[in-house]
Design an enzyme around this catalytic site. Structure first.
Site, PDB file in Angstrom:
ATOM      1  N   TRP A 131       8.758  16.926  44.755  1.00  0.00           N
ATOM      2  CA  TRP A 131       9.012  15.894  43.737  1.00  0.00           C
ATOM      3  C   TRP A 131       8.746  16.420  42.339  1.00  0.00           C
ATOM      4  CZ3 TRP A 131      12.127  12.763  45.826  1.00  0.00           C
ATOM      5  CH2 TRP A 131      12.030  12.488  47.193  1.00  0.00           C
ATOM      6  N   ASP A 162       3.498  10.867  38.304  1.00  0.00           N
ATOM      7  CA  ASP A 162       4.225  10.214  39.389  1.00  0.00           C
ATOM      8  C   ASP A 162       3.181   9.884  40.453  1.00  0.00           C
ATOM      9  OD1 ASP A 162       5.723   9.466  41.572  1.00  0.00           O
ATOM     10  OD2 ASP A 162       6.939  11.294  41.641  1.00  0.00           O
ATOM     11  N   LYS A 195       5.832   2.995  49.077  1.00  0.00           N
ATOM     12  CA  LYS A 195       4.780   3.589  49.888  1.00  0.00           C
ATOM     13  C   LYS A 195       3.579   2.634  49.942  1.00  0.00           C
ATOM     14  CE  LYS A 195       7.018   7.729  48.685  1.00  0.00           C
ATOM     15  NZ  LYS A 195       7.709   8.082  49.865  1.00  0.00           N
TER      16      LYS A 195
END
Lengths: 362, 362
Positions: free
Chosen positions: B104, B173, B197
Site C-alpha cells: 500500500w 494510511d 477493516k
C-alpha cells in the site's frame, strides 16, 4: 403499507423496492450460508464475484448493451464524474459541448472550467429558470462528446427524446432517470448514474462506457481517476462499495423478474406521472412548474398559490404518511419524486390527499 | 456463534461487531420510526444529520481530537487518497517524504509519481520483503508531510511507535488499524482509513485533517478532489455514502459504550494477538513472517512447512467455521486478520484448531 412504512417522495436517497429491502434484511447476518453478512464478505470471494457479475449481466440485458460497452462501478457520485469526464476525454486541442438544463449541468460545466478544458455551452434553458429542455441545438461536429443531464431532479424536466448530435457521442448524467425507460444506447459514448435515485443506496455511481471512449483515457492520470483502471479490473482495482453493488444487483433482478424489463417499467412510470400531471392540469390550485413537453416522469415539481400553503401542504402530507414533498432548498415549492420503486398506490394516495387539501384551502 | 455465523478472518471487508449488524437488521425497513430504511432516508434530513454528527462526535471523543481537526467522509477508499494527498498538499517547490513498508505504501508513492510531485522515499523495508518497520529514519526537515502506512495488511507489520519526524506532520494510511488503539494525535497532519477493516463496510474512507493542512488545499482542484469541499459542507457537498456512515456511527457507539474506549480496545487487541503469536513462537510448525518488533496486532501472517500443508490448513479451518485464513494473493501463506470485532473466542478456537492440525500433520 406494511411495517408502518411511509410513501417516500424524497428526491434521493429515495424509496427502494420493498421486496429488495426485505431480502437484504432477511439475509443480513448470514449471506447465502456464508456465515457472514454481505457487508463482511471479501470482495475477492466467489460470493461477491457472483454479485457484481450478476449486477453487470442484468444491466446489460435490461439495456440491450453489446460488448462494446463496459459496465463499471465507481465512487464519489455523479459529482466526481463531472471532473473525471473532462480529465479522461479531453486532451490538448480537444473540446466538448455541454447543454445546461439546471443545477447539475451547471456543476458539470463548472468542473470542466476548473480543469481548464475547452468546452462550449451550446444551449441553455437558464433564460426561463430551466423550466424546459432546449430544442434544435447546433452541436459542434468536432466535439469529443456532447454532455447532457437526462433528467433534472431539481427543476423537474427531462429529455423526452435525446438530441441529434450528428454522430458526436452523447455523455449523459442519468442519475435520476437511469433504468426508468429503454434507451437507444447507440447514441451514447458514456452514461453515468449515482445510484441513490433509481437503482440503490447512495455510495456508488454506475458508469457505462463505450470502447472508443475508453481508448481515450490517458495513462498520465492517477489510477483512481482513470476509467481504464476500473475497466481492466472489473471495478475491483481496490475494494469496491460492495453493499451498494449488492443492492443494485437486487434492484436489477427486481426490474427484470418482477417488473418485466424497461418497456414495462416505462409504461408504469408514464401511468404514475400521468395521474399526477393530469390531476394538476385540471385545477388552478396546483401548478406544475416545467413546460409540458419537458416534464419529468421522475420528479414532479409544482407550486401552490402561496408559500404558506406549500408549507401547510408538506406538513399535512407528512402527517398522513407521505414524506419528502418539499422542493429542493434552492428553488422552494413542492416536489414529488416518483422513481421506479414508487408504487402506483403511492401516487393515488397523494392525488386523493391533494384533492382534499384543495377542498379545504382552495 | 449464533445464526451459523463463522469466525471471519478476512483482511477486508472484514468481520463487524454482531450487535451492530443486529441493530442494522432490526431497523432496516423502518429507521427510527421514519417509515423508511436508512438506505432511503434523505441525507438532508434530521435523521441523517444525527447519524453523521454522532459518528463525528464519537470519533473525536474516542481519539481525543480537538477543534483543529476536522473529521470527513470521502469515497474511493485509501487508493483515492494516494492521489488526493499530493494533489492537495504539494504545490510548486514542495516535497514530501514517504516510507515504503509494503504494497500500500508502494501504491501511495506510485500516485505521487504519476502526478509528477516531488517526493523522497526516505526509508524502505523492501530489502527483506517488507518483513519489518524501518527504524531511525532521517526525515527531511522541509518536507510538507511524512507519509507512512501504520499497519501493513499484506505483510503483517505495524508501527508499534510512530516515528520522530522533527515536526514534519505525519500523514498516515490507517485503513487496517484505525481505532484499534489510542493515538498521540498531535503528530499527525492527516489520518485516513478505508472503513472496511475496523470501522464499517466498504464504500467510505474516513479522513481526519488538521487545519494547517486544510489551508494548503488549492482552489484550482476539481471540487470532489479538494478536502476543503468536504470540510466546508460537513462531507455533504453531494450525497455521501449514507449507509456506510451509519454503520460507522454504530461501530463507534459500540467502541465507546460496549468496549469502553480505545485503551480498552488496545488491551483486548494485545491479548488476542498475544494468544496467537505466543502459540506460534512455541512451535516450529507455524512461523510468523514479520520481525518480532514489527508484528501487526491486526493481521497475523504466517507460514506452514509447505504450501501443500497451507492449502490443507486453510481448507480444514474453513470446514470448521473459520474463514478467510488465506494470505494475500500476492504473497501466499496464511493470514489471520483479527480486527477489533474479532472476539477473543475466535482466536481461542483458531489456536485450538492449529494445535490439532499440527498434531495430525506435524
Amino acid at each position: 403499507m406494511s411495517q408502518n412504512r411511509i410513501y417516500n417522495f424524497n428526491a434521493g436517497p429515495a424509496t427502494l423496492p420493498l421486496p429488495v429491502l426485505e431480502e437484504i434484511q432477511e439475509s443480513f447476518l448470514n449471506y447465502k450460508s456464508s456465515g457472514m453478512s454481505i457487508t463482511e464478505v471479501s470482495h475477492r470471494s466467489p460470493w461477491f464475484d457472483d454479485v457484481i457479475n450478476d449486477a453487470i449481466a442484468r444491466t446489460k440485458r435490461l439495456l440491450g448493451l453489446d460488448d462494446k460497452f463496459t459496465v463499471l462501478f465507481l465512487q464519489g457520485g455523479a459529482s466526481m464524474q463531472f471532473a473525471m469526464i473532462p480529465m479522461n476525454f479531453l486532451g490538448d486541442g480537444d473540446s466538448a459541448d455541454y447543454v445546461n438544463t439546471g443545477t447539475w449541468s451547471t456543476k458539470a460545466i463548472k468542473e470542466a472550467k476548473i480543469l481548464g478544458k475547452s468546452h462550449n455551452v451550446v444551449a441553455s434553458s437558464e433564460d426561463r429558470n430551466f423550466a424546459y429542455i432546449p430544442k434544435d441545438i447546433a452541436f459542434n461536429k468536432d466535439a469529443v462528446y456532447a454532455h447532457i443531464t437526462s433528467n433534472n431532479t431539481i427543476k423537474g424536466t427531462q429529455w423526452a427524446q435525446f438530441p441529434e448530435t450528428g454522430g458526436v457521442p452523447i455523455i449523459s448524467d442519468m442519475s435520476s432517470d437511469f433504468m426508468s425507460r429503454p434507451l437507444d444506447v447507440e447514441k451514447f459514448g458514456m452514461i453515468y448514474a449515482g445510484a441513490q435515485k433509481n437503482i440503490g443506496p447512495a455510495g456508488v455511481c454506475m458508469v457505462i462506457i463505450r470502447e472508443d471512449m475508453l481508448k481515450r483515457c490517458p495513462d498520465t492520470l492517477p489510477s483512481m481517476l482513470n476509467y481504464k483502471t476500473y475497466a481492466d479490473k472489473n471495478s475491483m482495482y481496490n475494494t469496491p462499495p460492495c453493499f451498494s453493488i449488492y443492492c443494485i444487483q437486487l434492484v436489477m433482478k427486481w426490474l427484470e423478474e418482477t417488473v418485466g424489463g424497461l418497456d414495462a417499467m416505462e409504461k408504469r412510470n408514464r401511468e404514475k406521472a400521468g395521474l399526477l400531471y393530469d390531476f394538476m392540469d385540471a385545477t388552478d390550485f396546483y401548478n406544475a412548474t416545467a413546460d409540458k413537453d419537458s416534464r419529468s416522469l421522475m420528479n414532479v415539481t409544482f407550486r401552490l398559490p402561496t408559500e404558506d400553503l406549500e408549507q401547510q401542504f408538506i406538513k399535512a402530507a407528512a402527517e398522513k404518511g407521505m414524506g419528502g414533498l418539499k422542493g429542493h432548498r434552492s428553488v422552494g415549492g413542492c416536489r414529488a419524486s416518483i422513481y421506479n420503486a414508487m408504487p402506483v398506490e403511492g401516487i393515488q394516495t397523494l392525488v386523493e390527499f391533494m384533492k382534499e387539501f384543495e377542498k379545504k384551502n382552495g
